[in-house]
Design an enzyme around this catalytic site. Sequence first.
Site, mmCIF file in Angstrom:
data_model
loop_
_atom_site.group_PDB
_atom_site.id
_atom_site.type_symbol
_atom_site.label_atom_id
_atom_site.label_comp_id
_atom_site.label_asym_id
_atom_site.label_seq_id
_atom_site.Cartn_x
_atom_site.Cartn_y
_atom_site.Cartn_z
ATOM 1 N N GLY A 219 18.854 11.354 -9.249
ATOM 2 C CA GLY A 219 19.395 11.417 -7.889
ATOM 3 C C GLY A 219 18.828 10.308 -7.030
ATOM 4 O O GLY A 219 18.119 9.428 -7.525
ATOM 5 N N GLY A 221 16.648 8.363 -4.146
ATOM 6 C CA GLY A 221 15.258 8.391 -3.705
ATOM 7 C C GLY A 221 15.081 9.164 -2.420
ATOM 8 O O GLY A 221 14.186 10.010 -2.308
ATOM 9 N N VAL A 224 16.292 13.274 -3.552
ATOM 10 C CA VAL A 224 15.477 13.958 -4.566
ATOM 11 C C VAL A 224 14.020 13.480 -4.497
ATOM 12 O O VAL A 224 13.082 14.287 -4.572
ATOM 13 C CB VAL A 224 16.070 13.727 -5.972
ATOM 14 C CG1 VAL A 224 15.166 14.337 -7.034
ATOM 15 C CG2 VAL A 224 17.466 14.330 -6.063
ATOM 16 N N GLY A 225 13.820 12.162 -4.347
ATOM 17 C CA GLY A 225 12.453 11.630 -4.300
ATOM 18 C C GLY A 225 11.655 12.244 -3.163
ATOM 19 O O GLY A 225 10.526 12.703 -3.352
ATOM 20 N N GLU A 263 1.856 2.993 -8.320
ATOM 21 C CA GLU A 263 1.916 1.728 -9.074
ATOM 22 C C GLU A 263 2.959 0.877 -8.365
ATOM 23 O O GLU A 263 4.155 1.161 -8.456
ATOM 24 C CB GLU A 263 2.347 1.978 -10.527
ATOM 25 C CG GLU A 263 1.478 2.960 -11.293
ATOM 26 C CD GLU A 263 0.118 2.399 -11.660
ATOM 27 O OE1 GLU A 263 -0.060 1.166 -11.607
ATOM 28 O OE2 GLU A 263 -0.779 3.202 -11.972
ATOM 29 N N CYS A 297 6.607 -6.164 -12.683
ATOM 30 C CA CYS A 297 5.658 -6.028 -11.576
ATOM 31 C C CYS A 297 4.447 -6.921 -11.783
ATOM 32 O O CYS A 297 3.852 -7.390 -10.831
ATOM 33 C CB CYS A 297 5.241 -4.580 -11.421
ATOM 34 S SG CYS A 297 4.685 -3.851 -12.955
#
Length: 490
Positions: A219, A221, A224-225, A263, A297
């Site tokens: 879903g 961010g 749902v996040g 992270e 990253c």
Amino acid sequence: MSTVVAGASSRDAGAVRPEWDRDAALVGGQWVRPGGRTVTEVENPATETVIGHAADCGVAEADAAIHAAGAAFPGWSALAPTARVAILEGLASALESRYDLLVQTTIAEVGAPLSVAREAHVDTGLAVLRGYLDAARELAWEEHVGNSLVVREGIGVAACITPWNYPFYQVLAKVGGALVAGATVVLKPAELTPLSAYLLADAVVEAGLPPGVFNLVPGRGRVVGEALAAHPLVDMVSFTGSTRVGSRVSAVASETVKRVGLELGGKSASVVLEGADLDSAVRATVDACMLNSGQTCTAWSRLLVHRSDLDRAVAIARERAQGLALGDPTRPETEIGPVASAAQRHTVIGFIERALAAGATLVTGGADRPAGLPVGHYVRPTVLAGAAPDAEIVREEVFGPVLVLEAYDTDDEALAMANGTHYGLAGAVWGPDRAGAVAFARRMRTGQVDVNGGAFNPVAPFGGYRRSGNGRELGRWGIEEFLETKAIQL
Ligand code: NAD
């Protein structure tokens, strides 16, 4: 990303494989369709066609998944670590049996070239999971300190929120550590790349993990996040993504004082000390920066060379970047695929244009569309030089195939430049002798440093300093992230 009602999909539905055509969340061991049966389309960034769908869950599915994880926690955490490892061996085998599908899925949803999808994405993800299983056997789960028995146990319900750049690896870096620790998991993968997470869910079901130990809730961010970060029954949020969103997740989670592992982004420097093998160092830096279209990253997106080496370094970097094969990620000879979305291409192009407008010199590449690739979110591998030390391109993460060269006069100046951003995730040092390079590496304010091409280690701690985050994943450190420590006085 767009949302449609399941069964009413639009562009090029003929290309959708059954394994990629999904419309449900995995909650408590059951596949549950969200209310309204909405799904999001998953695009192949090389062809710009829809290749799959994922459920577009809401707060109700997140809440149900959290309750399922909470119900499964007492049983899962009470198992002996060796019993959890035995079950998770089955998960690793179930994933390994899907190897080709995982590689094809990574090519299709990320746009990663075949060799990169194999090695950097799927092989690394599997190595990380195996690394956790090995580390669990070595970890000190209990110890006696004076009159106390100190025990380490799973933290509870862990919400894992992941980005799209290495989706399979990033999910396993969290889920593997959490499950070994005895935590139970609610996973929300990135909107752009939910398909490899579905394959993990399939493997979880096949391996027979107890219902609710692993739950998948794809879903948005912000929906749902945030619901996961805010929920009072979530004990920990483990987040990988941008510094901006990580900061938001921390703020939301702080209301309920849950643990937050972050992270985040990076702007890592590859520092070539005087007397190093310049040719190898520059070539390796270009390759590392451009890997996965620069969407890494830990990418070494800055190359620092002694001023006397600058002209030679520029020439080597130009030649190496121009030699990289850009194009169709399904072709074995391709080294660089597209970036992951139209929005990401727009972002990267904007960074290049602003850098040039601010006075940087274009060594190779540029903002224009590469020749012969009219379709797909392609960006030319780009090398810049001559940017001001405080320029955006020197200080901010681009997350695209863009390398900036900088010159220094003394080692101390090189160190100040390397440490001179808000980030601290990775870096490299190249020197004529290892001891000197290691001494320089020790002074870098960053979570990992590769000396003279030292290889990535899937069981060494991985994480950032400062605004690159506060967590440590992989090996025993990635298990400890998800452990609580209890003292029982005897
Ligand atoms: P992002 O921050 O936009 O999204 C990451 C995840 O957070 C996605 O699942 C997204 O849906 C979710 N999210 C978005 N808004 C949210 C909110 N308000 N609350 C909760 N969750 C929310 O990042 P991205 O664009 O997917 O990934 C790129 C970024 O990730 C880069 O900055 C990159 O450096 C970073 N990254 C860091 C590491 C690391 O280990 N340090 C690894 C890979 C990527």
